[in-house]
Write an enzyme that holds these catalytic residues in place. Structure first.
Site, short mmCIF file in Angstrom:
data_model
loop_
_atom_site.label_atom_id
_atom_site.label_comp_id
_atom_site.label_asym_id
_atom_site.label_seq_id
_atom_site.Cartn_x
_atom_site.Cartn_y
_atom_site.Cartn_z
N TRP B 100 0.83 -1.21 0.00
CA TRP B 100 0.00 0.00 0.00
C TRP B 100 0.86 1.25 0.00
CZ3 TRP B 100 -4.25 -1.39 -1.92
CH2 TRP B 100 -4.78 -2.64 -1.62
N ASP B 167 -2.15 6.58 6.29
CA ASP B 167 -3.15 5.67 5.74
C ASP B 167 -3.50 4.67 6.83
OD1 ASP B 167 -4.62 3.71 4.48
OD2 ASP B 167 -3.17 3.31 2.89
N LYS B 191 -12.89 -2.07 6.35
CA LYS B 191 -12.30 -2.96 7.33
C LYS B 191 -12.99 -2.73 8.69
CE LYS B 191 -8.47 -3.09 4.44
NZ LYS B 191 -8.59 -4.13 3.44
#
Lengths: 354, 354
Positions: B100, B167, B191
């Site tokens: 990511w 993030d 999530k």
């Protein structure tokens, strides 16, 4: 009692779609998990995405014509930027038919030179400009097929010498068109397709790859095409509900069948507007939208009575946009004709009372 | 039977949230309309949006500290671009802790100069780099708090002399942190917050407005702040379901309460990984994620037996990411400890069989 839902968007969905999507939130495919909590990389969801994309191409009659269907995020507002990022090298022509065209123009102006090929601003956008010409040396031509705020709709499209891009957010899948005349179509889901949160893009692949800039990955149609519309986590539930709506439309007989129903609804609605002396249509007759009928109540003193009657009849969402005033009856694909009849009945009753 | 859902995302949501959101699809607020077919400009939905935004600020302890919460679209992948567009004038520092971070770096490189302040690529990202320094003349520092693929998590954050962007897609709302140390936090909902299709951004307003470029409207945090997170049609249902999840978390006792539960789940999970000779953890111990436990089965011959046992126990979603292999148990906020116990029991049974 279920209301008569004339909301301009997000708007009414078929009742069977609502029932199925509610059930999928509880338990998807009888698999013991909610549609909200499964991986987007699961076979079950990949099937949903592929089915939804295939239904789009099939319903629009674009099989084997070099088009790809994508489900993205960000609504038409994100497409205002993506279209220009992907297609605009030097200059593009835009048809200005109101608020949404304006926003598309504004965003594209940061990327390149934008020329308005025509505009109906002179009459507060109550008509669709005609007889304009599109220069053949522009990168593309952009238009908005239906204007929710003003209640106008393009009945025909120009013979464009350059790629034609169309924002069909508020009338996609509502009427028969030769969709091969467009090179890129985009539409937020939340009118004729599904809930808010998914954005459909249908693009003819051959128009891509012709600009010299480096397009950010997330804004590049090619990233999404290469990843089968799964470049990153898609909006799972909005895509699923959109798939259900497309299945509903296919089972109904496709765009041809819904077009007949939409024409009938519009006819009932506009007849009342024209015959009832209390009301006046906003858009010029030849450009009236089948999706959004805009009208005003001529006598302000009747406003409260009318609105009380609407409420009592279970009619919701007919308030007009602030830039036009009056009322707006949005008659998207899923709106039953009985809802239109209920509204027309109230209008007619008001006349008999007045 | 409800499965034990270890999916890495979209992932498990609290059962009461699933029940409530399913009901809202049928009939929202007993108002005769589905949450899918109401206007985003209706009072009912504006209340949802404002409540969700306020809950974010409250749960993170950021009231009165100059932060705004926004619900956008496009996932973390869109934020990789928006962060750079809004904050990057010349150069920025990124901590590279895996897939990511890499994507964030790649997208930002199109906007300006990006320097990796540190990377754990040398060991396939099985640890979190430490002891690096952040130059004070950079525009911002970016890090990824939790790495779903590798199962690592930043236990502490550097004392950054420049704005710190994080993030937190896979561990937001899971543990107590001093959130004022961050200037911008972003997270895809799918999530710990809600279904796919909504993206949370929490930004300290004072860091904005410092770059010289013209930011496209849809990518400009200011457009969204000025419009109270309603610049364009938001993803209504994902935002609503996120609001329900935040309410669930608040009623549970907030982040402090869930942190204790998450620590207990992780302890049970990692104890089994460490004590059971058949399994081996992937991430170095000190950097192990409370959210995603990654591990391998040392004896390949037991694979089929193990996976059959998992299936029989109703355990789903524990397959590892292809770049690490093995297994991954994602233990997000909504996962009950009983699910962890069920998994550990299967691992333990496998040992007794082997």
């Amino acid at each position: 009692m279920k209301k008569h839902n004339f909301s301009a968007g997000p708007s009414i969905l078929p009742q069977e779609v609502i029932l199925k999507s509610s059930q999928a939130v509880l338990d998807f495919n009888d698999d013991g998990l909610s549609i909200l909590e499964i991986s987007h990389r699961s076979k079950a969801f990949i099937d949903v995405m592929e089915n939804a994309r295939a239904l789009v191409i099939e319903l629009l009659g674009l099989e084997g014509k070099g088009y790809k269907a994508l489900f993205l995020q960000g609504g038409a507002s994100a497409q205002f930027l993506m279209v220009a990022m992907n297609l605009l090298e030097k200059k593009a022509g835009y048809l200005n038919t109101g608020a949404w065209s304006n926003k598309a123009i504004k965003e594209a102006k940061n990327i390149g030179d934008i020329y308005e090929v025509a505009s109906s601003k002179d009459a507060n956008f109550n008509y669709i400009p005609k007889g304009y010409s599109i220069p053949s040396d522009y990168d593309y031509f952009h238009c908005t097929s239906n204007n929710t705020i003003f209640g106008t709709q393009m009945k025909s499209f120009p013979n464009s010498p350059i790629p034609m891009v169309c924002d069909m957010s508020s009338d996609i899948f509502s009427r028969v068109l030769d969709f091969t005349q467009f090179d890129l179509i985009y539409a937020g889901a939340q009118k004729n397709m599904g809930p808010a949160g998914a954005t459909l893009v249908v693009v003819k692949e051959e128009i891509l790859g012709k600009v010299s800039r480096t397009i950010p990955t997330i804004l590049d149609y090619k990233s999404h095409i290469d990843a089968d519309s799964m470049y990153n986590t898609p909006p799972v539930f909005p895509v699923y509900t959109t798939m259900l709506t497309l299945e509903w439309l296919k089972n109904l007989g496709g765009i041809k069948a819904i077009e007949e129903m939409n024409e009938l609804k519009a006819q009932v609605m506009y007849s009342e507007i024209d015959l009832n002396p209390l009301f006046k249509g906003f858009a010029v007759k030849e450009d009236r939208s089948l999706m959004n009928a805009t009208f005003t109540l001529e006598n302000d003193k009747l406003k409260e009575t009318f609105e009380t009657m609407l409420k009592e009849a279970g009619i919701s969402g007919v308030n007009g946009h602030r830039s036009v005033g009056g009322y707006r009856a949005s008659m998207y694909n899923a709106l039953p004709i009985d809802s239109v009849k209920a509204l027309v009945e109230v209008m007619s009753e008001l006349e008999s009372k007045a």
